[in-house]
Design a protein around this motif. Structure first.
Motif, PDB file in Angstrom:
ATOM      1  N   ILE B  11       0.840  -1.207   0.000  1.00 38.67           N
ATOM      2  CA  ILE B  11       0.000   0.000   0.000  1.00 38.67           C
ATOM      3  C   ILE B  11       0.871   1.251   0.000  1.00 38.67           C
ATOM      4  O   ILE B  11       0.646   2.207  -0.744  1.00 38.67           O
ATOM      5  CB  ILE B  11      -0.945  -0.006   1.209  1.00 38.67           C
ATOM      6  CG1 ILE B  11      -2.043  -1.033   0.946  1.00 38.67           C
ATOM      7  CG2 ILE B  11      -1.555   1.363   1.423  1.00 38.67           C
ATOM      8  CD1 ILE B  11      -3.050  -1.130   2.039  1.00 38.67           C
ATOM      9  N   LEU B  12       1.931   1.178   0.848  1.00 38.42           N
ATOM     10  CA  LEU B  12       2.833   2.336   0.921  1.00 38.42           C
ATOM     11  C   LEU B  12       3.475   2.607  -0.431  1.00 38.42           C
ATOM     12  O   LEU B  12       3.500   3.732  -0.918  1.00 38.42           O
ATOM     13  CB  LEU B  12       3.913   2.092   1.972  1.00 38.42           C
ATOM     14  CG  LEU B  12       3.481   2.487   3.385  1.00 38.42           C
ATOM     15  CD1 LEU B  12       4.607   2.230   4.360  1.00 38.42           C
ATOM     16  CD2 LEU B  12       3.064   3.952   3.411  1.00 38.42           C
ATOM     17  N   LYS B  14       2.443   1.749  -3.283  1.00 33.90           N
ATOM     18  CA  LYS B  14       1.433   2.224  -4.215  1.00 33.90           C
ATOM     19  C   LYS B  14       1.193   3.726  -4.016  1.00 33.90           C
ATOM     20  O   LYS B  14       1.171   4.513  -4.963  1.00 33.90           O
ATOM     21  CB  LYS B  14       0.145   1.438  -3.963  1.00 33.90           C
ATOM     22  CG  LYS B  14      -0.885   1.622  -5.029  1.00 33.90           C
ATOM     23  CD  LYS B  14      -2.012   0.611  -4.890  1.00 33.90           C
ATOM     24  CE  LYS B  14      -2.849   0.915  -3.675  1.00 33.90           C
ATOM     25  NZ  LYS B  14      -3.968  -0.018  -3.487  1.00 33.90           N
ATOM     26  N   LEU B  15       1.073   4.052  -2.733  1.00 32.10           N
ATOM     27  CA  LEU B  15       0.835   5.469  -2.422  1.00 32.10           C
ATOM     28  C   LEU B  15       1.939   6.356  -2.985  1.00 32.10           C
ATOM     29  O   LEU B  15       1.689   7.345  -3.678  1.00 32.10           O
ATOM     30  CB  LEU B  15       0.790   5.660  -0.906  1.00 32.10           C
ATOM     31  CG  LEU B  15      -0.582   5.642  -0.261  1.00 32.10           C
ATOM     32  CD1 LEU B  15      -0.455   5.847   1.227  1.00 32.10           C
ATOM     33  CD2 LEU B  15      -1.442   6.731  -0.870  1.00 32.10           C
ATOM     34  N   VAL B  16       3.163   5.943  -2.656  1.00 37.34           N
ATOM     35  CA  VAL B  16       4.307   6.755  -3.094  1.00 37.34           C
ATOM     36  C   VAL B  16       4.334   6.854  -4.613  1.00 37.34           C
ATOM     37  O   VAL B  16       4.511   7.934  -5.190  1.00 37.34           O
ATOM     38  CB  VAL B  16       5.621   6.160  -2.552  1.00 37.34           C
ATOM     39  CG1 VAL B  16       6.812   6.853  -3.179  1.00 37.34           C
ATOM     40  CG2 VAL B  16       5.662   6.286  -1.048  1.00 37.34           C
ATOM     41  N   VAL B  18       1.868   6.458  -6.784  1.00 36.96           N
ATOM     42  CA  VAL B  18       0.780   7.292  -7.310  1.00 36.96           C
ATOM     43  C   VAL B  18       1.103   8.767  -7.117  1.00 36.96           C
ATOM     44  O   VAL B  18       0.970   9.590  -8.021  1.00 36.96           O
ATOM     45  CB  VAL B  18      -0.545   6.919  -6.614  1.00 36.96           C
ATOM     46  CG1 VAL B  18      -1.609   7.942  -6.935  1.00 36.96           C
ATOM     47  CG2 VAL B  18      -0.982   5.547  -7.053  1.00 36.96           C
ATOM     48  N   PHE B  19       1.549   9.026  -5.909  1.00 35.40           N
ATOM     49  CA  PHE B  19       1.895  10.411  -5.580  1.00 35.40           C
ATOM     50  C   PHE B  19       2.922  10.963  -6.556  1.00 35.40           C
ATOM     51  O   PHE B  19       2.748  12.026  -7.149  1.00 35.40           O
ATOM     52  CB  PHE B  19       2.461  10.424  -4.162  1.00 35.40           C
ATOM     53  CG  PHE B  19       2.283  11.722  -3.459  1.00 35.40           C
ATOM     54  CD1 PHE B  19       1.011  12.152  -3.113  1.00 35.40           C
ATOM     55  CD2 PHE B  19       3.371  12.514  -3.157  1.00 35.40           C
ATOM     56  CE1 PHE B  19       0.840  13.348  -2.464  1.00 35.40           C
ATOM     57  CE2 PHE B  19       3.201  13.711  -2.507  1.00 35.40           C
ATOM     58  CZ  PHE B  19       1.927  14.134  -2.164  1.00 35.40           C
ATOM     59  N   ALA B  96      -7.564   9.567  -4.549  1.00 42.84           N
ATOM     60  CA  ALA B  96      -7.697   8.373  -3.706  1.00 42.84           C
ATOM     61  C   ALA B  96      -8.713   7.376  -4.236  1.00 42.84           C
ATOM     62  O   ALA B  96      -8.585   6.167  -4.035  1.00 42.84           O
ATOM     63  CB  ALA B  96      -8.059   8.798  -2.281  1.00 42.84           C
ATOM     64  N   ILE B 115      -6.428   3.418  -4.741  1.00 47.16           N
ATOM     65  CA  ILE B 115      -5.948   3.585  -3.378  1.00 47.16           C
ATOM     66  C   ILE B 115      -7.018   3.181  -2.395  1.00 47.16           C
ATOM     67  O   ILE B 115      -6.767   2.489  -1.430  1.00 47.16           O
ATOM     68  CB  ILE B 115      -5.495   5.033  -3.150  1.00 47.16           C
ATOM     69  CG1 ILE B 115      -4.243   5.255  -4.000  1.00 47.16           C
ATOM     70  CG2 ILE B 115      -5.174   5.292  -1.693  1.00 47.16           C
ATOM     71  CD1 ILE B 115      -3.813   6.653  -4.098  1.00 47.16           C
ATOM     72  N   CYS B 116      -8.234   3.549  -2.663  1.00 49.30           N
ATOM     73  CA  CYS B 116      -9.291   3.185  -1.757  1.00 49.30           C
ATOM     74  C   CYS B 116     -10.569   3.092  -2.554  1.00 49.30           C
ATOM     75  O   CYS B 116     -11.021   4.083  -3.120  1.00 49.30           O
ATOM     76  CB  CYS B 116      -9.408   4.244  -0.662  1.00 49.30           C
ATOM     77  SG  CYS B 116     -10.858   4.028   0.323  1.00 49.30           S
TER      78      CYS B 116
END
Ligand code: SF4
Ligand code: SF4
Ligand code: SF4
Ligand code: FES
Lengths: 176, 330, 784
Positions: B11-12, B14-16, B18-19, B96, B115-116
Motif C-alpha cells: 500500500i505504501l 502504491k501510495l508513493v 501514485v503520488f 484516492a 488507493i481506496c
C-alpha cells in the motif's frame, strides 16, 4: 442561423492549430543564430562628431526633453572659444526604450542610434553610460553637417564668415 | 502477520508511486502544454533547460522556491497563507478513489489498483471538487485586492453553475452502472464505454470539466488580460506554484474521471489495463491543450447563459430520457 | 467703457484699453513683441496685426496701438492678418543666426513662440544674414546681438523705465545696435531686467549661462529676501543648485521688474561652505539628536538658574512662522520672551512702522502714482533698490521727488536733494522748526503725497516724529502716506510679533545671568551694533546654539549647530516694509548640488536613497518638533492667525498670488530719541548699507562679488581739509565701538560734519541703524 454558424466556426481553429504543429517554427534561436536586423534598427545610442572632428553635441537638452522615460541627463558648459558642449552626458540604458525620439529632437545630429542591441548587463549601473562611453570617433549617418558652421554666432568660424553671412556691420556708419 | 506487513508495504509503495506519478505528470504536463502550444503557434517553446527543455520543470521549481514569498500588507495573513495549499490538497485527495487498473496479484496478495475503493467514490469526487472552490475563494478574498476578489467571485459562481450540470450528467452513468463505486462503474463498461452508450451525458460532462478546471475557454477567474492574474494576482513564489500545480493535478484528475466514467477506464484490447488508462488520460490532456490553443475565451454572460440555460436543462432531460429508456428496457 | 467684438466674442473694457489688451482679457493671445505691459506699446515690431472690420479706421491695424472703441469689430484670425503676421515673422527671422540649441533663451523665448504661433516655419530667403559684433557688458549680462529683432524693449526697460544712462540704441537703417557706447560693465543697478524684457536671446543672464533649460528648472513663486520691500520673484534651481532668479509680477510691490541685488544675489544658497550638518563641536549629530540636546539643555538650565538664564534670539531673516514658534517654545520651556532682532534700534524703528504708522502705510504702487515723494533719511538704492525705480515712475508721470539725507544719494531720476546731517534730520521732523513747517506746507500742497521714511537713519524716535509730520500734512480729503524702509525681509513681521523692548541683546548678555543663547538665522557678530563687545560677551555663555543656513562667523563659535533651510528651500511668510503679508513656496530641496558631489564631472555612480547634504529642515519645522507637534503648516498658520489677529487669513493668500496688508491696531510704541551732545571736533557717524552685500544673504553670494566696493570712510572735502587730510589718505576712524583703519574718500555730495562708512562685505564692523553717535577721523595708524 447563429447557432449553425457558431457550430461551423467551432472546428476550423482546431484544424489550423493541429496543422501548425507539423510546421517549422519561425523563432530565431538568438545566441546561436544572429537575427537579420533592418537597416534602420534602433538600438544603443552614440554621440557622433562633426566633420571637423569636434563633438557635435551642444548640450541643448532637447533630447532629454524629448525622451519619454527621462533617461538622458547632462550639464552644459562653455569652452574657451564660446563653444557650448556637454561637461557630462549620461544615458541610463537600463531605462531607455530605444524609441529614437532623442535622435529626432537633436538639432545637431549628435545623438544617433546604432544597431548594437546586445547591451544587457547583470548590474544595472553598468548600463548607465557616461559621455566617454557614448562618444564615437565618426560622423555617423551624416558626414557633412556641422552645427557651428550654420549657426551664426562665431564659434567654428569668426563672426560673419559663415557662408550664409555678411561681415559684421559697422554700427557707427551713417551711410544710407 | 507477514501478510499484513506485505500488504502495508504494498500500500505504501502504491501510495508513493501514485503520488510521484501524479505530481510529475502535473509538472510535465506544464512543460508539454508549453511546448505543444508553442508548436501550434509556430514557436519552439522552452528549449533551454536540459535537452529540448526537458528539465524545465525543475528549473521552474527552483525558481519558484527561491522567489520572494510576498504577502500584501493588507492581506488576511492566515487565509492568504493556507489558500494555495488547500487548492493543491483537495486536488490530490480526489485521486484516492480513482481506479487506474485491474486488480493485480502480487505475492499472493490481491492488489487493487486504486488507493481506496469507496463504494460512494463518485460522491466523494463530487464533494471534493466542490471543496476545491475554497482554495480559490479564500485566496481571492484574503489577498484584499480588487482583481483577486473579482477573480474568485467569478470562479465560485462558475464552479457552482457547472457543478450542477456535471452532477446531473453522471446520474445516467450511475443508473447504468447501478453503483456509486468507481471500480464498479469501470467494470460496467467492460464491453462498451458509456461515452458510446450515452453521448449526451459524455458531452455535458466534458464541457463541465472544462469549466471545472478553469481553463480556456472558461478561464474567466484568471483572465490575464482583464484581471491581471485573477484570484492569484497577489501570489508569488512557491505559493503561486502551489496554485499552479493544483490546477494541473486537477487537470489529471478530471481527465481520469472522464476516462473512468465514460471511456471505459482501463479496459481495452491487447495492452495491459494500466497502460490503456494512461493512454486515455494523456489523450484527454492533449485535448485540453489543443482546445486552449484553438478557442478564445467566452464572455462571462455567455458562460453563465450556457451553463444555466443550455447545459442544465439538457442534463436534466438526459436524466429523464435515460431513466425512461432504462425503465423501458427493464 | 467701450464694448467691442473680437473674433465674435464681446468684451467691455475701460477707456483707453488697446485692442491687444482687450483680446488678452478674452484669452486671445495676439502675437506681439514690442508691447509690454510695463513699457507700453510703440508699434515697432508690426507683429500684432489684426483687421478692424468696424471702427473709425478700418483695415489692417497694429492692435497694440489701436484703442478700443464702442461697437468696434475686430478679427484676429482672418486670412489677411494671419498672412501678414506670418510675413512679419519671416522678415524678423531673416537675420536670425538659427542657433537656438546654444541659446539660453531657448524654451522660454518669445521669438520662438511667436514664430510658431504666426505659422512661419521654413526659411525661403537665401540672401546673406546681417551680423554684429558683441560687447562685453560685465559680469551679469551676456550679449548676442545677431539674435536681435529691433523691438526696442531693452532700451525702454533700461533707460526709460529703470533710468540707466549707459545703454542705448545706436546706428542707422538696418544696423541699429543695442548696447553701450563701448564695452564695459552695465552700471545700472537694474541691468538684469533687460534679460527678462528682451523677447529673444540677445541679453541673457551671464551667471546662468548654459546652466539649465527652462523646462528642467524647478521654479516656484518666492519673495526676494534681500531687502524689506518684498519683491515677487521666481527663483529657479536644478540639481540641488539655485541657478537664477527672475522677476515676477506683483503690481502692488515691484511691478514687473527687480533689482540686480535680488536677481544675482541668490547664490548664498549654494555657498561652498554652507553648513549642512548638525554638529556639537566637531561631533556630527542627526538633527533629531541635536534638537533633543537643545531641549534638554535649555530646560536643565532654566531649572537650575531660572528663566533668565536662557535667551532666544529670532531675526528678520527668519520667517514669520519661525519667529512665532520661537516665542511659543519660550513659553513652553518657561524662559523670557525671545528677542526678535539682534539690533534693537532697528527693531524699534520697525515696531514704530508696524504699530504707530500702520494706518498710513502705502505700497510701492502708491509711490509710483504719487505726485510728491519726500524721502527722509533714505538712500533707496542702498536700502531698497526697487524704490528707486518706483520713484522714477512717479517722476515720469509728472511727480516730484525730494530727498533729505546726509549721504550722497543717487537716484535713477531727477530729484531735489537737501544734504542735511542726521541731527538736522531730526530737527527737520520736530514740527516746530522753519524747515519742518516748510516741509509740511510742501506736503499739504500735493495731491498724493508720500513720505519715505528711512528706518535705519531715523530710528524709532525719528519715525515717531515723522508720523506727526504726516498727520500734519494730511487733511480731510486725503492722507499723507508713509512708505518706511526697514532692515530686512521680515523686519515688519518680527516687529509685529513682539512687544516694545528696552533692553538690548548686549545689556542682557553682559548681565551674566544668561547661560545659553539660541540664535535663529541671525548672526549678532555681523548684525548687532558693537560686535566686539558682543564677541566678548559670548565667552560668558555656557552654551551657544546657532540655527542657520549661512556659514556665518558665529556658527564657528557655536557649541551646538543645527542647519536650517534657505527661504527658497522652504515655505514661509514674510511681511514687507509696508505690512504686506506675502507667502513664498519652496523651489528646490536642500541637498549638496550635483556639481559638488560630482566634483564638476558627472554625478557619482552610486545608488543612494538620501541625497548628501539633505539634512537641513525649515526652522519652523524644527520648532514644531521641539514643541512636539506634527509638522503641518496649515494648522500652524491657523493657530498663528488666531493668536495674532492682525494677520491676514492665510487661506486667502498663496505664494505668488494676491497679497494684502495686515490690519492696523491702536497699540502705540513709546520710544524717545535723545540727541547726545557732540564732543569737541567730532563728526556725526553715518553708517550706511553698501549697495551690494549689506544684507547677509548677498554678502554670501558669489555672483555679486564683482559689485562689492572697497571699504572707506567718506568726508566732505571741507571737513577733510580742516583736518589736513587728503583724498586717499590712510586714516583712523575713532568711534565708540573702537578705532578702525580705513582709506579716506572725499565726497562733496555729502553733509558737512559727518563721516560716512559703508557696511558691506569689506567692512562689517559697524552696522547701520542705531542711536546717533559721534566719531573722530585723524591721520595715521592706530594700534588698538
Ligand atoms: S531612444 Fe527614446 S528612451 Fe532612449 S534615450 Fe532616446 S528618447 Fe530616451
Ligand atoms: S539634442 Fe543633440 S545636441 Fe542637444 S543635447 Fe541632445 S545630443 Fe546634444
Ligand atoms: S536686444 Fe532684445 S529687447 Fe533689445 S531690441 Fe533686440 S530683441 Fe528687442
Ligand atoms: S506689439 Fe504691436 S507693433 Fe509690436
Amino acid at each position: 442561423m447563429p447557432l449553425l454558424r457558431d457550430i461551423k466556426g467551432f472546428f476550423p481553429p482546431f484544424w489550423v492549430t493541429f496543422r501548425n504543429m507539423f510546421r517549422k517554427p519561425v523563432t530565431v534561436q538568438y545566441p546561436e543564430q544572429m537575427p537579420e536586423l533592418p537597416e534602420r534598427y534602433r538600438a544603443r545610442l552614440v554621440l557622433t562628431r562633426d566633420p571637423d572632428g569636434e563633438e557635435r553635441c551642444v548640450a541643448c537638452h532637447l533630447c532629454s526633453g524629448a525622451c519619454p522615460v527621462d533617461c538622458i541627463s547632462m550639464q552644459a558648459a562653455e569652452a574657451e572659444d564660446g563653444r557650448r558642449y556637454a561637461s557630462w552626458f549620461r544615458i541610463n540604458f537600463a531605462r531607455c526604450i530605444f524609441c529614437g525620439l532623442c535622435t529626432e529632437a537633436c538639432p545637431t545630429l549628435a545623438i544617433q542610434v546604432t544597431s548594437d542591441f546586445e547591451i544587457s548587463k547583470r548590474d544595472p549601473l553598468k548600463l548607465v553610460y557616461e559621455k566617454d562611453d557614448l562618444l564615437v570617433d565618426h560622423c555617423g549617418h551624416n558626414d557633412e553637417y556641422s552645427f557651428y558652421r550654420q549657426a551664426g554666432i562665431g564659434v567654428a568660424a569668426p563672426r560673419g564668415t559663415n557662408p550664409s553671412e555678411s561681415a559684421p556691420v559697422d554700427v557707427k556708419d551713417l551711410l544710407p | 502477520m507477514v501478510d499484513q506487513f506485505v500488504m502495508l508495504a504494498l500500500i505504501l509503495i502504491k501510495l508513493v508511486l501514485v503520488f510521484a506519478v501524479v505530481l510529475s505528470m502535473a509538472a510535465y504536463l506544464v512543460l508539454a502544454e508549453r511546448k505543444i502550444l508553442a508548436r501550434m503557434q509556430l514557436r519552439y517553446g522552452p528549449n533551454r533547460a536540459g535537452p529540448g527543455g526537458m528539465i524545465q520543470p525543475m528549473a521552474d521549481l527552483i525558481k519558484l522556491l527561491t522567489k520572494e514569498d510576498f504577502i500584501p500588507a493588507t492581506a488576511d495573513r492566515g487565509l492568504f497563507l493556507i489558500a494555495p495549499g488547500l487548492s493543491a490538497l483537495t486536488a490530490l485527495l480526489t485521486f484516492a478513489v480513482i481506479p487506474f487498473g485491474p486488480t493485480l496479484e502480487i505475492f499472493d496478495q490481491k492488489l487493487p489498483l486504486v488507493i481506496c475503493d469507496l463504494n460512494i467514490g463518485l460522491l466523494y469526487f463530487l464533494a471534493l471538487s466542490s471543496l476545491a472552490g475554497y482554495g480559490l475563494a479564500l485566496g481571492g478574498w484574503a489577498s484584499n485586492s480588487k482583481y483577486s476578489l473579482l477573480g474568485s467571485i467569478r470562479g465560485l459562481s462558475q464552479l457552482i453553475s457547472y457543478e450542477l450540470a456535471m452532477g446531473l450528467s453522471v446520474v445516467p452513468v450511475v443508473m447504468m452502472a447501478k453503483s456509486f463505486s468507481l471500480t464498479a462503474i469501470v467494470m460496467a463498461q467492460e464491453t462498451i464505454p458509456f461515452a458510446l452508450l450515452n453521448p449526451p451525458a459524455f458531452l455535458i460532462f466534458l464541457i463541465s470539466i472544462f469549466a471545472e478546471s478553469k481553463r480556456i475557454p472558461f478561464d474567466l477567474p484568471e483572465a490575464e488580460n482583464e484581471l491581471v492574474g485573477g484570484f492569484h494576482t497577489e501570489y508569488s513564489g512557491m505559493r503561486f506554484g502551489l496554485f499552479f500545480v493544483g490546477e494541473y493535478i486537477n487537470l489529471v484528475i478530471l481527465s481520469s474521471m472522464l476516462t473512468v466514467l465514460f471511456l471505459g477506464g482501463w479496459h481495452g484490447p491487447w495492452l495491459p489495463g494500466i497502460v490503456w488508462f494512461m493512454v486515455k488520460v494523456l489523450a484527454i490532456c492533449f485535448f485540453f491543450i489543443w482546445v486552449r490553443g484553438s478557442l478564445p475565451r467566452l464572455r462571462y454572460d455567455q458562460l453563465m447563459n450556457f451553463g444555466w440555460k443550455v447545459l442544465m436543462p439538457l442534463a436534466l432531460l438526459n436524466v429523464l430520457v435515460t431513466g425512461a429508456i432504462l425503465l423501458g428496457m427493464g | 467703457m467701450p464694448t467691442l467684438t473680437i473674433d465674435n466674442q464681446q468684451v467691455t473694457v475701460p477707456d483707453g484699453t488697446t485692442v491687444l489688451e482687450a483680446a488678452e482679457q478674452l484669452g486671445i493671445v495676439i502675437p506681439h513683441f514690442c508691447y509690454h505691459k510695463a513699457l507700453g506699446a510703440v508699434g515697432a515690431c508690426r507683429m500684432c496685426a489684426v483687421t478692424v472690420v468696424e471702427g473709425t479706421f478700418k483695415g489692417l491695424k497694429m492692435s497694440c496701438l489701436v484703442k478700443a472703441e464702442e461697437g468696434m469689430v475686430v478679427t484676429t484670425d482672418d486670412q489677411q492678418s494671419v498672412e501678414f503676421r506670418a510675413r512679419v515673422s519671416e522678415w524678423l527671422m531673416l537675420n536670425h543666426p538659427h542657433d537656438c540649441p546654444v541659446c539660453d533663451e531657448g524654451g522660454e523665448c518669445q521669438l520662438q513662440e511667436m514664430t510658431i504661433a504666426s505659422g512661419h516655419g521654413l526659411r525661403r530667403y537665401t540672401g546673406k544674414k546681417r551680423t554684429y559684433n558683441n560687447q562685453q557688458l560685465g559680469p551679469f549680462i551676456a550679449q548676442e546681438m545677431n539674435r536681435c529683432i529691433q523691438c526696442y524693449r531693452c532700451v525702454r526697460t533700461y533707460k526709460d523705465y529703470c533710468g540707466g544712462k549707459d545703454f542705448g540704441v545706436m546706428g542707422s537703417r538696418n544696423r541699429v545696435f543695442f548696447g553701450r557706447f563701448k564695452d564695459g560693465t552695465l552700471e545700472s543697478d537694474f541691468s538684469g531686467n533687460i534679460v527678462d524684457a528682451c523677447p529673444t536671446g540677445v541679453f541673457t543672464d551671464k551667471t546662468y549661462r548654459f546652466k539649465s533649460r527652462y523646462w528642467d528648472l524647478q521654479e516656484a513663486p518666492s519673495i526676494c529676501p534681500h531687502c524689506s520691500l518684498g519683491c515677487s520673484t521666481v527663483p529657479g534651481g536644478r540639481y540641488g543648485e539655485l541657478q537664477r532668479v527672475r522677476s515676477s509680477v506683483n503690481e502692488k510691490v515691484n511691478g514687473f521688474f527687480i533689482c540686480d541685488r535680488g536677481r544675482f544675489g541668490s547664490s548664498y544658497v549654494n555657498h561652498p561652505e554652507r553648513p549642512r550638518q548638525a554638529t556639537r563641536g566637531s561631533w556630527k549629530l542627526t538633527v533629531d539628536e541635536a534638537l533633543q540636546q537643545l531641549d534638554v539643555k535649555a530646560r536643565e538650565l532654566i531649572n537650575q538658574h531660572g528663566p533668565e538664564s536662557v535667551l532666544l534670539l529670532g531675526s528678520n531673516r527668519a520667517s514669520l512662522e519661525t519667529n512665532w514658534l520661537l516665542q511659543r517654545w519660550a513659553e513652553e520651556i518657561g524662559c523670557r520672551a525671545p528677542l526678535l532682532s539682534a539690533h534693537l534700534p532697528r527693531h524699534q524703528a520697525a515696531q514704530v512702522a508696524a504699530f504707530d504708522l500702520a494706518d498710513r502705510l502705502c505700497s510701492l504702487e502708491k509711490v509710483r502714482q504719487s505726485d510728491l515723494v519726500v524721502a527722509i533719511g533714505a538712500d533707496p538704492l542702498a536700502e531698497a533698490p526697487m524704490l528707486g525705480v518706483a520713484l522714477r515712475q512717479a517722476v515720469r508721470s509728472g511727480g516730484k521727488v525730494k530727498v533729505f539725507d546726509p549721504r550722497p544719494v543717487e537716484l535713477p531720476c531727477d530729484f531735489e536733494k537737501q544734504t542735511v546731517s542726521p541731527t538736522e534730520l531730526l530737527d527737520l521732523l520736530d514740527g516746530t522748526s522753519v524747515e519742518s513747517k516748510q516741509l509740511v506746507d510742501l506736503l499739504r500742497g500735493a495731491e498724493r503725497p508720500v513720505l519715505v521714511a528711512g528706518g535705519l537713519m531715523l530710528g524709532a524716535g525719528g519715525m515717531l516724529r515723522l508720523k506727526k509730520i504726516a498727520a500734519a500734512a494730511s487733511n480731510d480729503q486725503r492722507n499723507c502716506l508713509v512708505h518706511p524702509l526697514l532692515g530686512g525681509a521680515n523686519s515688519f513681521g518680527a516687529a509685529l510679533l513682539s512687544l516694545p523692548e528696552q533692553d538690548d541683546l548686549l545689556t542682557r548678555l553682559e548681565s551674566e545671568r544668561i547661560k545659553m543663547l539660541v540664535c535663529v538665522e541671525t548672526d549678532p557678530l555681523l548684525e548687532a551694533p558693537d560686535n566686539e563687545r558682543f564677541a566678548k560677551a559670548l565667552s560668558l555663555l555656557e552654551e551657544l546654539v546657532v540655527l542657520d543656513y549661512l556659514p556665518t562667523p558665529l556658527s564657528v563659535h557655536a557649541n551646538l549647530f543645527i542647519p536650517t533651510t534657505a527661504p527658497v528651500e522652504s515655505e514661509g511668510t514674510f511681511i514687507n516694509n509696508e505690512g504686506r503679508q506675502q507667502l513664498f513656496a519652496p523651489v528646490i530641496k536642500p541637498r549638496l548640488p550635483i556639481s559638488v558631489t560630482g566634483e564638476g564631472n558627472h554625478p557619482p555612480r552610486e545608488f543612494i536613497d538620501v541625497a548628501p547634504g539633505s539634512d537641513p529642515i525649515p526652522s519652523w519645522q524644527l520648532f514644531q518638533q521641539l514643541l512636539g507637534e506634527a509638522t503641518d503648516l496649515p494648522t500652524l498658520r491657523e493657530k498663528m492667525k488666531t493668536a495674532v489677529p492682525r494677520l491676514i487669513d492665510f487661506e486667502t493668500l498663496q505664494p505668488g498670488g494676491v497679497s494684502c496688508r495686515v490690519a492696523h491696531v491702536d497699540e502705540r510704541c513709546i520710544y524717545t530719541d535723545e540727541i547726545p551732545a557732540a564732543p569737541e571736533e567730532s563728526l556725526q557717524l553715518v553708517v550706511t548699507p553698501a549697495r551690494y552685500g549689506s544684507d547677509l544673504l548677498s554678502r554670501y553670494s558669489a555672483k555679486l562679488q564683482p559689485r562689492f566696493t572697497e571699504a572707506c570712510v567718506q568726508l566732505h572735502p571741507q571737513d577733510a581739509a580742516a583736518r589736513g587730510l587728503q583724498d586717499g589718505a590712510k586714516v583712523v576712524l575713532d568711534t565708540v565701538e573702537g578705532p578702525f583703519n580705513l582709506t579716506l574718500k572725499c565726497n562733496d555730495k555729502m553733509a558737512i560734519g559727518c563721516a560716512l562708512v559703508e557696511n558691506g562685505p569689506k567692512f562689517q564692523q559697524l552696522v547701520p541703524g542705531g542711536k546717533l553717535s559721534f566719531c573722530k577721523v585723524h591721520a595715521g595708524m592706530s594700534h588698538g
